[in-house]
Design a protein around this motif. Structure first.
Motif, mmCIF file in Angstrom:
data_model
loop_
_atom_site.group_PDB
_atom_site.id
_atom_site.type_symbol
_atom_site.label_atom_id
_atom_site.label_comp_id
_atom_site.label_asym_id
_atom_site.label_seq_id
_atom_site.Cartn_x
_atom_site.Cartn_y
_atom_site.Cartn_z
ATOM 1 N N VAL A 112 1.064 -1.471 0.349
ATOM 2 C CA VAL A 112 0.041 -0.046 0.232
ATOM 3 C C VAL A 112 0.764 1.465 -0.012
ATOM 4 O O VAL A 112 2.227 1.475 -0.222
ATOM 5 C CB VAL A 112 -0.941 -0.229 1.311
ATOM 6 N N TYR A 113 0.170 2.310 -0.654
ATOM 7 C CA TYR A 113 0.931 3.843 -0.503
ATOM 8 C C TYR A 113 2.188 3.814 0.080
ATOM 9 O O TYR A 113 3.074 4.377 0.453
ATOM 10 C CB TYR A 113 -0.332 4.790 -0.503
ATOM 11 N N PRO A 114 2.165 4.118 1.662
ATOM 12 C CA PRO A 114 2.765 4.313 2.900
ATOM 13 C C PRO A 114 4.035 3.002 2.457
ATOM 14 O O PRO A 114 5.680 3.159 3.139
ATOM 15 C CB PRO A 114 1.853 3.923 4.438
ATOM 16 N N GLU A 115 3.777 1.723 2.439
ATOM 17 C CA GLU A 115 4.914 1.043 2.126
ATOM 18 C C GLU A 115 5.373 1.420 1.207
ATOM 19 O O GLU A 115 6.768 1.311 1.001
ATOM 20 C CB GLU A 115 4.456 -0.640 2.151
ATOM 21 N N THR B 64 1.052 13.277 8.782
ATOM 22 C CA THR B 64 0.838 13.513 8.643
ATOM 23 C C THR B 64 0.534 14.972 7.638
ATOM 24 O O THR B 64 0.792 15.530 7.722
ATOM 25 C CB THR B 64 -0.618 13.207 9.439
ATOM 26 N N SER B 65 -0.557 15.229 7.255
ATOM 27 C CA SER B 65 -1.284 16.043 6.032
ATOM 28 C C SER B 65 0.613 16.710 5.701
ATOM 29 O O SER B 65 0.922 17.670 5.967
ATOM 30 C CB SER B 65 -1.958 17.555 7.359
ATOM 31 N N PRO B 66 1.060 16.267 4.722
ATOM 32 C CA PRO B 66 1.859 16.790 3.935
ATOM 33 C C PRO B 66 1.594 17.486 3.518
ATOM 34 O O PRO B 66 0.173 17.845 2.582
ATOM 35 C CB PRO B 66 2.823 15.883 3.596
ATOM 36 N N VAL B 67 2.188 18.742 3.081
ATOM 37 C CA VAL B 67 2.333 19.415 2.245
ATOM 38 C C VAL B 67 2.961 19.907 0.729
ATOM 39 O O VAL B 67 2.849 21.101 0.125
ATOM 40 C CB VAL B 67 2.731 21.362 2.991
ATOM 41 N N CYS B 68 4.235 18.846 0.682
ATOM 42 C CA CYS B 68 4.443 19.176 -0.377
ATOM 43 C C CYS B 68 4.793 17.295 -0.855
ATOM 44 O O CYS B 68 4.184 16.444 -0.428
ATOM 45 C CB CYS B 68 5.781 19.495 -0.146
ATOM 46 N N ALA C 17 -2.235 11.679 -0.127
ATOM 47 C CA ALA C 17 -0.781 11.441 0.616
ATOM 48 C C ALA C 17 -0.952 11.706 2.090
ATOM 49 O O ALA C 17 -0.503 11.028 3.223
ATOM 50 C CB ALA C 17 0.181 12.936 0.272
ATOM 51 N N ASP C 18 -2.284 12.590 2.569
ATOM 52 C CA ASP C 18 -2.359 12.873 3.675
ATOM 53 C C ASP C 18 -2.644 11.587 4.321
ATOM 54 O O ASP C 18 -2.978 10.592 4.734
ATOM 55 C CB ASP C 18 -3.364 13.871 3.917
ATOM 56 N N VAL C 19 -3.568 10.670 3.697
ATOM 57 C CA VAL C 19 -4.485 9.530 3.638
ATOM 58 C C VAL C 19 -3.537 8.785 3.458
ATOM 59 O O VAL C 19 -3.580 7.332 4.952
ATOM 60 C CB VAL C 19 -6.043 9.381 2.574
ATOM 61 N N ALA C 20 -2.700 8.938 3.271
ATOM 62 C CA ALA C 20 -1.779 7.552 3.041
ATOM 63 C C ALA C 20 -0.732 7.713 4.814
ATOM 64 O O ALA C 20 -0.068 6.342 5.289
ATOM 65 C CB ALA C 20 -0.391 7.544 1.633
#
Length: 664
Positions: free
Chosen positions: A28-31, A77-81, A115-118
């Motif tokens: 999955v995305y974070p992995e 969490t909540s990356p801005v880039c 990206a935030d969900v991940a």
């Protein structure tokens, strides 16, 4: 899911959905992102400095979207880039080509939401340990201890399913093509070996041959070569600054896209190969990802390692995968920096300063490369050097093929038996003031389509229609009567025992029940749009309130509007009731009547389900509401008595169901 013109489009949509049921994503995305971060962190200082320099050139002019750090291990969490390490995660699952991936990363309005969900999914999965299932056969049997361990296993599994359920729902909302994109080809899987004695070099050649089935190894090698060819231009040509920056950006995009598929090659469910129908591919994928798989690599065939899969990444899995990713990055950096290395890919002036356009979603076979960009012997040596550390995939069908598993996907026939108890709101006539209860049983035959978890195990794409026979007992409340004989005999039930013809349909919906049928013509003009609507419907609807919620004791699901039962009483079967006289000592009226009993399940609980290669069985508990609506009446005694209009009877109840299916 449905599709039809009317029936024609419905069938076509079902086929499209069945063809992609269940995501083909590996990690999955974070992995994916964690593996990339780990690999970049393993680079030696000289190569790391060069890599960071290429990243700074690539982000010039797009600093607002692309992070300063190429691989930010501390990003929360909540990356801005978007950093470079996120690109392999965006590849494949959130884009179909390197070209599309870079465009989505730079310009889409939804990628930061993804990206935030991940990032939040990473936090949730980090709270759930990846542990082997309890060995309930080891040592002496201990019923209490075994039950406790089994419950602990189910609790962890439920936590993981619910974490993925939440993430997938939000990812689908952010990226409308999320569910359909990755399932449209076998690009994320390893191609099954055609014979047991094939060598690693022969296997690599097989996956790269134009016309061969697309696979993770083939896609990696194709896009990695595109990145290496761009790297040779950076090392050789004297380019204007802007063109050099664009070339560096395209090179790093290609490498990131390629690495998604290299990482996929280490997910257990993707090592098992691509053969089999949709149900076998999904079932095998899901089973090995969760249970793990012992594998051998091409370079170390005498020593095995156990790999896990999607949403089950362990530190040892990340370390093994990151080693291959680092080796690929080292090749890229060495080519871009002009380092003198063996079998260096020759300068490729025809390599464009744009990301590779190969569409892995629509391509089913490997295409030929254009003149000037074709693989050289040196390029093949570079690819094999990385691929020799990848797992040896399973064999194609035949002797020695690893066990395959099935998911509940595809057409089925079956039967269901149920028992229920429900309260009734009075009777058919106002004189019945008391509420009562009755009991019923039903046996019906079903035909339908299983679409078990288009996005994940919380989804429900089940479609079926059934017909059967239903029987009810007398209700516990009585019709008031002054006749002493009737009273002495125990009275007359407000609802007498009876038999009826039962029917039932079940289908997911997008916003309101039945809307997939009404929207079916859309499939004729816009198949992708209709499939997207149907996927959303199967995963809880536009407002995802009908997703399943897993617990250690079973799965709960709010199902109001997905299923409707209708039982026809008095249609070919005797059905009568007694109507009290309006006179104090008058004779009651006996009436035959027809009625349709509608029931709507509201909440469903599934504590048990089993599935083998062709058959499934499940026990379910449904809480439902119903309405028994009279349709017509005929006075049978006394002759000439006037008709009486009967009232609708409302009810609520609970139903226990045994559901058996045979898939085809």
């Amino acid at each position: 899911m449905t599709g039809g013109a009317r029936a024609g489009a419905r069938v076509a949509a079902v086929a499209a959905l069945a063809g992609m049921a269940g995501p083909a994503h590996a990690w999955v995305y974070p992995e994916h992102r964690d593996i990339a971060v780990l690999a970049v962190g393993q680079l030696d200082p000289e190569r790391r400095a060069l890599f960071d320099g290429y990243w700074q050139a690539a982000r010039t002019g797009r600093e607002g979207r692309l992070c300063e750090a190429a691989a930010d291990a501390d990003q929360g969490t909540s990356p801005v880039c978007i950093d470079w390490a996120a690109l392999p995660a965006i590849a494949g699952d959130h884009s179909c080509s390197s070209e599309e991936m870079l465009g989505n990363a730079l310009d889409s309005g939804w990628i930061l939401e993804v990206a935030d969900v991940a990032a939040r999914l990473k936090v949730d999965l980090g709270k759930i340990p990846v542990t082997p299932p309890a060995d309930l056969n080891a040592g002496e049997r201990d019923f209490v201890g075994d039950t406790r361990r089994r419950m602990q296993d189910q609790a962890l599994r439920a936590d993981r399913i619910n974490a993925l359920r939440t993430a997938d729902t939000h990812l689908q909302r952010a990226d409308a093509a999320y569910a359909t994109r990755a399932g449209s080809s076998n690009a994320h899987f390893l191609l099954a070996r055609p014979r047991p004695d094939i060598t690693g070099r022969e296997y690599a050649q097989l996956t790269l041959t134009p016309g061969s089935e697309i696979s993770a190894v083939g896609v990696y090698a194709w896009i990695h070569l595109s990145a290496l060819q761009k790297a040779t231009r950076l090392a050789t040509e004297d380019l204007p600054t802007a063109e050099r920056q664009a070339l560096a950006r395209a090179m790093l995009a290609d490498e990131a896209f390629a690495l998604h598929f290299l990482e996929d090659a280490y997910a257990a469910g993707h090592v098992a190969g691509t053969w089999g129908d949709v149900s076998q591919r999904k079932g095998t994928h899901d089973y090995y990802n969760e249970a793990g798989l012992e594998v051998f690599t091409w370079e170390r065939s005498g020593q095995s390692v156990v790999l896990m899969g999607d949403a089950h990444l362990r530190p040892e899995d990340a370390k093994i995968t990151a080693t291959a990713v680092r080796a690929s990055l080292e090749q890229l950096i060495d080519h871009a920096s002009g380092r003198d290395i063996p079998s260096r890919v020759p300068h490729a002036p025809a390599a464009p300063a744009a990301p590779d356009p190969l569409d892995v979603c629509r391509s089913s076979v490997m295409p030929p490369r254009e003149e000037g960009q074709r693989a050289t012997p040196e390029a093949f040596v570079q690819a094999v050097a990385v691929l020799r550390t990848t797992p040896v995939p399973g064999l194609s069908p035949g002797l020695g093929a690893m066990p395959r598993f099935r998911a509940e996907v595809g057409p089925f026939l079956g039967f269901a038996g149920s028992m229920e108890a429900r309260t009734v709101d009075g009777g058919y006539v106002p004189e019945v003031a008391d509420n009562g209860a009755l009991f019923g049983a039903d046996l019906s035959f079903r035909a339908g389509l299983g679409l078990d978890g288009v996005l994940g195990q919380a989804g429900d794409g089940l479609v079926f229609a059934s017909v059967g026979l239903r029987g009810d007992t007398d209700s516990t409340n009585d019709i008031p009567t002054s006749l002493q004989g009737v009273s002495a005999a125990g009275g007359v039930a407000a609802v007498r025992s009876r038999f009826g013809i039962s029917t039932r349909v079940r289908m997911p919906f997008y916003l309101v029940p039945g809307d997939l049928l009404l929207l079916a013509p859309v499939y004729l003009f816009s198949p992708d749009d209709y499939t997207g609507i149907a996927v959303t419907a199967s995963n809880g609807g536009l407002i995802p309130w009908q997703n399943g919620w897993a617990t250690r004791i079973g799965r709960f699901q709010f199902v109001l509007g997905r299923e409707l039962g209708a039982t026809f009483y008095g249609y070919g079967l005797e059905n009568s009731t007694l109507v009290p006289s309006v006179l104090p000592d008058g004779e009651p009226t006996v009436m035959d009547y027809k009625s349709i009993y509608f029931d709507l399940p509201i909440v469903e609980f599934r504590p048990y389900r089993a599935f083998d290669t062709k058959q499934s069985s499940a026990i379910l508990v449904q809480f439902f509401a119903g309405a028994d609506v009279p349709q017509s009446t005929t006075v049978t005694w006394p002759q000439g008595a006037p008709d009486v209009e009967l009232d609708t009877i409302y009810s609520v109840g609970v139903r226990l169901i045994f559901d058996w299916r045979r898939y085809y």
